[in-house]
Motif scaffolding. Structure first.
Motif, mmCIF file in Angstrom:
data_model
loop_
_atom_site.group_PDB
_atom_site.id
_atom_site.type_symbol
_atom_site.label_atom_id
_atom_site.label_comp_id
_atom_site.label_asym_id
_atom_site.label_seq_id
_atom_site.Cartn_x
_atom_site.Cartn_y
_atom_site.Cartn_z
ATOM 1 N N VAL A 116 0.824 -1.045 0.069
ATOM 2 C CA VAL A 116 -0.047 0.127 0.042
ATOM 3 C C VAL A 116 0.816 1.347 0.043
ATOM 4 C CG1 VAL A 116 -1.618 1.364 1.167
ATOM 5 C CG2 VAL A 116 -1.654 -1.290 1.238
ATOM 6 N N ARG A 117 0.628 2.237 -0.775
ATOM 7 C CA ARG A 117 1.309 3.313 -0.972
ATOM 8 C C ARG A 117 0.540 4.615 -0.679
ATOM 9 N NH1 ARG A 117 2.773 6.732 -5.354
ATOM 10 N NH2 ARG A 117 1.374 5.649 -6.518
ATOM 11 N N ILE A 118 0.892 5.485 -0.132
ATOM 12 C CA ILE A 118 0.381 6.535 0.542
ATOM 13 C C ILE A 118 0.775 7.998 0.070
ATOM 14 C CG2 ILE A 118 -0.601 7.788 2.638
ATOM 15 C CD1 ILE A 118 0.312 5.559 4.406
ATOM 16 N N THR A 119 -0.155 8.973 -0.330
ATOM 17 C CA THR A 119 0.069 10.186 -0.917
ATOM 18 C C THR A 119 -0.773 11.191 -0.387
ATOM 19 O OG1 THR A 119 -1.237 9.986 -2.929
ATOM 20 C CG2 THR A 119 0.970 9.577 -3.293
ATOM 21 N N ALA A 120 -0.032 12.345 -0.246
ATOM 22 C CA ALA A 120 -0.933 13.453 0.531
ATOM 23 C C ALA A 120 -1.893 13.896 -0.354
ATOM 24 C CB ALA A 120 0.055 14.361 1.170
ATOM 25 N N ARG A 128 5.074 3.191 15.567
ATOM 26 C CA ARG A 128 6.326 3.239 15.169
ATOM 27 C C ARG A 128 6.984 2.002 15.516
ATOM 28 N NH1 ARG A 128 3.949 8.072 15.715
ATOM 29 N NH2 ARG A 128 4.368 9.803 14.275
ATOM 30 N N MET A 129 7.343 1.185 14.625
ATOM 31 C CA MET A 129 7.910 -0.168 14.826
ATOM 32 C C MET A 129 9.600 -0.169 14.969
ATOM 33 S SD MET A 129 5.129 -1.687 15.210
ATOM 34 C CE MET A 129 5.401 -3.246 15.410
ATOM 35 N N GLY A 130 10.114 1.069 14.680
ATOM 36 C CA GLY A 130 11.517 1.013 14.802
ATOM 37 C C GLY A 130 12.205 0.978 13.152
ATOM 38 N N ALA A 131 11.997 -0.245 12.732
ATOM 39 C CA ALA A 131 12.466 -0.174 11.292
ATOM 40 C C ALA A 131 11.553 -0.002 10.190
ATOM 41 C CB ALA A 131 12.808 -1.934 11.095
ATOM 42 N N TYR A 132 10.159 0.420 10.491
ATOM 43 C CA TYR A 132 9.092 0.654 9.811
ATOM 44 C C TYR A 132 7.946 1.555 10.502
ATOM 45 C CZ TYR A 132 7.058 -3.790 11.060
ATOM 46 O OH TYR A 132 6.785 -4.796 11.853
ATOM 47 N N HIS A 133 6.824 2.005 9.959
ATOM 48 C CA HIS A 133 5.765 2.498 10.525
ATOM 49 C C HIS A 133 4.648 1.833 9.746
ATOM 50 C CE1 HIS A 133 7.630 6.809 11.536
ATOM 51 N NE2 HIS A 133 8.216 5.451 12.277
ATOM 52 N N LEU A 134 3.601 1.482 10.720
ATOM 53 C CA LEU A 134 2.171 0.813 10.382
ATOM 54 C C LEU A 134 1.307 2.260 10.507
ATOM 55 C CD1 LEU A 134 2.089 -2.536 12.311
ATOM 56 C CD2 LEU A 134 2.584 -2.118 9.690
ATOM 57 N N VAL A 135 0.805 2.321 9.212
ATOM 58 C CA VAL A 135 -0.386 3.494 9.474
ATOM 59 C C VAL A 135 -1.706 3.011 9.138
ATOM 60 C CG1 VAL A 135 -1.072 5.616 8.037
ATOM 61 C CG2 VAL A 135 1.290 5.096 8.165
ATOM 62 N N HIS A 136 -2.504 3.129 10.511
ATOM 63 C CA HIS A 136 -3.846 2.514 10.232
ATOM 64 C C HIS A 136 -4.799 3.630 9.845
ATOM 65 C CE1 HIS A 136 -2.515 -0.808 12.785
ATOM 66 N NE2 HIS A 136 -1.538 -0.054 13.241
ATOM 67 N N ALA A 137 -5.742 3.103 9.001
ATOM 68 C CA ALA A 137 -6.715 3.952 8.304
ATOM 69 C C ALA A 137 -7.956 3.564 8.265
ATOM 70 C CB ALA A 137 -6.127 4.650 7.187
ATOM 71 N N ASP A 147 7.852 3.561 5.506
ATOM 72 C CA ASP A 147 9.421 3.641 5.905
ATOM 73 C C ASP A 147 9.150 4.352 7.112
ATOM 74 O OD1 ASP A 147 10.317 2.522 3.544
ATOM 75 O OD2 ASP A 147 10.791 4.349 2.630
ATOM 76 N N ALA A 148 10.315 3.930 8.122
ATOM 77 C CA ALA A 148 10.189 4.725 9.281
ATOM 78 C C ALA A 148 10.526 6.099 9.197
ATOM 79 C CB ALA A 148 11.375 4.125 10.166
ATOM 80 N N ASP A 149 10.975 6.799 8.059
ATOM 81 C CA ASP A 149 11.261 8.283 8.024
ATOM 82 C C ASP A 149 9.956 9.029 7.351
ATOM 83 O OD1 ASP A 149 11.131 7.481 5.677
ATOM 84 O OD2 ASP A 149 13.331 8.370 5.008
ATOM 85 N N SER A 150 8.959 8.161 7.284
ATOM 86 C CA SER A 150 7.429 8.885 6.716
ATOM 87 C C SER A 150 7.000 9.732 8.159
ATOM 88 C CB SER A 150 6.634 8.061 6.050
ATOM 89 O OG SER A 150 6.661 6.803 6.948
ATOM 90 N N ALA A 151 6.275 10.537 7.745
ATOM 91 C CA ALA A 151 5.593 11.311 8.794
ATOM 92 C C ALA A 151 4.009 11.654 8.519
ATOM 93 C CB ALA A 151 6.216 12.838 9.161
#
Ligand code: ATP
Length: 354
Positions: free
Chosen positions: A282-286, A301-310, A322-326
């Motif tokens: 799944v790819r996310i764009t603003a 925030r899992m450290g190596a990656y993020h889980l984004v729930h929606a 990726d873990a650097d996404s905000a």
């Protein structure tokens, strides 16, 4: 050694009212390491016990190569079986326990010694050989049981029923890789029963997924991950499992609510389907390009990656990014299902999305 073939084999414990194992035809190929994976109660032990002869199938026939063994008892099948808990002669030394299956079949003394020493070295038991088995802790006793199952080179198959349950988690990883090493050395056909996907995926050449007494898919770990043939495989394998969203198809387009999420590959009759897509794809764009609009409900925030729930139209979905996404809870974003998104009807895969 030879293939093990099941022809229309099924089992009912209640005279045919329900089937713990629905009649199936299946071949275990000689020398391959299989994991038999599924949740509690799906029929794994039933299937294993039918192969070993501990259980007589209600219907069907079993062949070891050209030899039919359907009514041959366990002792005549030349199978080694390892259970969840240790099965040992407690008063015997570790050495004698490991040697027992070989001596029983009159292996020459030198070969007994060589096999016992090889297996005990691989399983880290070489400094325990003189100890009485009853003096070992339960984890060590189970490793000796495992060794007893693996020590004979000529068996038709080694059947392992959740063999690492009593083992310390840290040691499990080591033992799984040792098992692989022993498998490479002996070339046994292995069937390893587990309800733990990590155990199955890290161990097996081929994973056979069982659900409600039926094989729903088999394949390499990569095949099951990248190309699930059944919604259950998508859920059960992967962490977290595959997202499933109700959708409609019309004129080749796949719609989730009002949003077009892709084009159906191949001919698909119109009507409801489910879209399945793993969080990894799944790819996310603003903003652009528009996709399925969803409200972000939380970020792990899992450290190596993020889980984004929606949440979109009352349905939950999750993306592994990726873990650097905000991304922030409470905002909305577009979710895109690229590449590995599939369509399912009645839980079975019926197409994919481009
Ligand atoms: P688990 O991981 O919990 O051991 P499993 O996948 O190995 O589960 P089985 O033990 O093969 O599943 O059981 C399959 C079904 O058959 C279950 O519904 C179970 O309750 C039932 N069953 C198993 N053994 C018996 C028995 N001896 N008599 C009646 N029903 C049984």
């Amino acid at each position: 050694m030879a293939d093990i073939r099941l022809e229309g084999v099924g089992h009912s414990y209640d005279g045919g009212r329900t089937w713990a194992l629905k009649p199936l035809t299946w071949t275990w190929r000689d020398g391959r390491a299989y994991a038999l994976l599924g949740p509690s109660g799906c029929g794994k032990t039933t299937l294993l016990n039918i192969i070993s002869g501990l259980l007589s199938p209600t219907v069907g026939r079993i062949w070891f190569g050209e030899r039919e063994v359907t009514s041959v008892p366990t002792a005549g099948r030349n199978i080694a079986q390892v259970f969840q808990f240790p099965v040992l002669y407690e008063e015997m030394s570790v050495y004698d326990n490991l040697a027992f299956p070989l001596r029983n079949r009159r292996y020459p003394k030198a070969e007994v010694d060589q096999r016992v020493r090889t297996v005990s070295r691989l399983l880290g038991l070489d400094d325990q050989l003189g100890r009485r088995s009853r003096r070992l802790d339960p984890g060590r006793q189970q490793i000796v049981s495992l060794g007893r199952g693996l020590v004979r080179p000529e068996v038709a198959a080694v059947l392992l029923d959740e063999p690492l349950t009593v083992i310390d988690p840290a040691l499990k990883w080591t033992l799984r890789s040792k098992l692989k090493e022993i498998h490479r050395d002996t070339g046994h056909t292995l069937v390893y029963v587990t309800h733990d996907q990590t155990e199955a995926l890290t161990f097996a050449d081929e994973v056979v997924v069982l659900k409600d007494g039926e094989i729903v898919q088999s394949g390499t770990p990569a095949e099951l991950f990248l190309s699930p043939a059944h919604e259950f495989v998508g859920h059960f394998i992967g962490s977290p499992g595959m997202n499933v969203l109700p959708a409609e198809t019309a004129d080749g387009l796949v719609m989730v609510g009002e949003a077009v999420v892709g084009r159906a590959v191949g001919e698909l009759p119109p009507g409801p389907v489910n879209v399945g897509v793993r969080p990894e794809f799944v790819r996310i764009t603003a903003h652009d390009p528009p996709g399925l609009q969803a409200r972000i409900t939380g970020v792990d925030r899992m450290g190596a990656y993020h889980l984004v729930h929606a949440e979109a139209g009352g349905h939950e979905l999750v993306a592994k990014v990726d873990a650097d996404s905000a991304y922030s809870p409470g905002t909305t974003a577009f979710f895109h299902f690229a590449d590995a998104a599939f369509l399912f009807r009645d839980e079975v895969r019926c197409g994919s999305i481009a």
